[in-house]
Motif scaffolding. Sequence first.
Motif: not given
Length: 673
Positions: A337-349
């Motif tokens: 879930k932590e990786l998910a948050l990082q990755k998703v934040s990056e992709l949205v950015k």
Amino acid sequence: MTRVLKLNIDEHLSRDRAVRPKILDTDIDGAERVLTMLNHLIDINAATEESFRIAMNAFLRRGRFRWMRHQHVTCAADQIEDLLETLIELKSPSDVSIATYNLALEAYAVCSTPRGERDYARRAESLVKRMEQVFEVLPVESYKHVLHAFAWQQANLEEGECARKACELLKLIEQRTEDGLTLMQCYDWTLEVWSKSGSAGSASEAQVLLDKMKTLNLTLSTNDIENGAHLILDADTYCNAILAWAKNSVSTGAVRANDILLEMVDRFNKGEFAPGSEPSLIAFNGVMAAWGRQGRADMAENVLKLMDELRLKCTNLTPDAISYNSVIHAYLRSADKELALQKVSELVKFMEDNYHKQPAIKPNGFTYSTLMKCWIQSDREDVAEQSEATLMRMQRLWDSGDISVQPTNRMFNMVINAYAKGNSRDAARKAVLLLESMKQSELCQPDVVTYTSVIECLSKSTDPQSAEKAEELLSEAFQRYQETKDNTLRPNARTFAMVILTLARTNGSAVKARELLVQLLELYKETNDPDLRPNEYLYNYVLNCAANTIEASKKIVAFQIAAMTYQEMRKSNLVRPDSFTYAFWLKCCNNLIPPGDLRKKCVEYAFEECRKEGLVSKEVLLRLTQGNPPKLVDKLLDFPQNSKASDTKRSAYRRVIKVQDLPRAWSRNVYRK
DNA sequence: GTAGGGTTAG
């Protein structure tokens, strides 16, 4: 004029059936005039089969186009069907040539619509049955048109009926011909039905057809190839096979879809497809979605990378918001879930930073709500604040005129619930503010979930006014429900539970808690609505609320309420006492009855009943051992009465005894559902 | 070819 129309018609003859057929507003190609002339010939008894065929062909050239006739939408299939029936009446069924019948079958196939409202496939099928009665043997072409009609009509998708019909026809055609071009075309159409069908086994059916096409492609004669046979196996064919696997729910679906995708890209890179046939967005997006459903975000992201590399070689392939959203959603579903948050934040950015260059990847509501879910499922401290920030980001974009990021009341509810689950000090204040802003909003009106979640926030608040506020909100929800008759606003058992919980946690009035339970019971009796059915929680919260009564003057009434509620549970056919019931009831006995015989009797009776029911939990044991005379505890726990153990030993025993030390049967039902 | 809200206590 005719040239322009021809091009448009070609476009409509393409395999892309997603586009609704256009409606012509003029007799652009003169087909209507041809019909007028034919009618004139019929009037003067001079129409031949050839004249009919000229008119039929004129309409057939219109392909999927539609137009108005006597205030109804009509199309080539309708017109040609009418013409054929007229011709049959003029002559006789057996005097009309098979080629003319085939024009009608072809029209049914061409005009067949995905949802099949007009049921042309079935009409084609019944026409071919009539033909079979008139003629000894029909050419393969007739069956091919019917197969084509079933391939493009995708009604009864779930039942797979069209797919089954197409398969039957395919078998018949395979027996009758070895013509490579015909077979390739029929395989391709049947593959298309399976790719759209959600019926069981559609993916493996699609696979069989793709394999047959690949094999046949290797053995085609020069003559076939000159006629375009090998060009049928192109990116669209692969796309159908990919989608068949991608939508398949078995876990290997994503793997198979991915393999075929790679094979397609390989063939494309080797230039094996017809000019202009290139891998499509929908194939890539389908595979990414399939990986997402498996929680394989890494694989979904690989597909996105592959697409990004390939787009330079293609004219139409470019990732869109759905592509990115699919990867984002895959991360949401992934285990870390932590990786998910990082990755998703990056992709949205990335989407936000690059959509000026690539307008198709502009983030939308789906993007932000997935980001919000990522925050909510993470273990971070400020989950509620961050999800609220995401919501506000959407709100700002929406306010500035971006209609693709419309906030919804569900998202507001998710944020409020994040506050309820978190341990923010002013969660209740924030939740109430969000509720207020929803009431002001036109878009996101609060519903019962909103009210229930805000009340849940209040139950965790230390503010002494919380209980009062919770009751206010409950009646506000009721009032709004009565004003609007909107069922999504009607308070339910869970809403009541949260109000009673708030009362219990803020040393609120047991009388009010009881009143709420009675009110709910009456509502349930009136309506028999399962949403209003009180459960154990409701009763247990009332007991806990009574137990938490502090003021001495109110303890007698609180005890009466508790006793009544406990007795009701024992007799009720809606609920049964559980381990919480006994723990709260013992708490009531301890807190509300002065030490003495009455308390002793109540405790003894309750504990023995609890033991009999197998509901002795850690909390029950705690309520028994704390606040009751050692002798009573020893007796109830079966401490060997005649043992010579010293008082200190006994006291140590009472201090350390755990549920596990007691006979198993005493707690056999603690965790029952 | 992409989802989604409350599942509660001691």
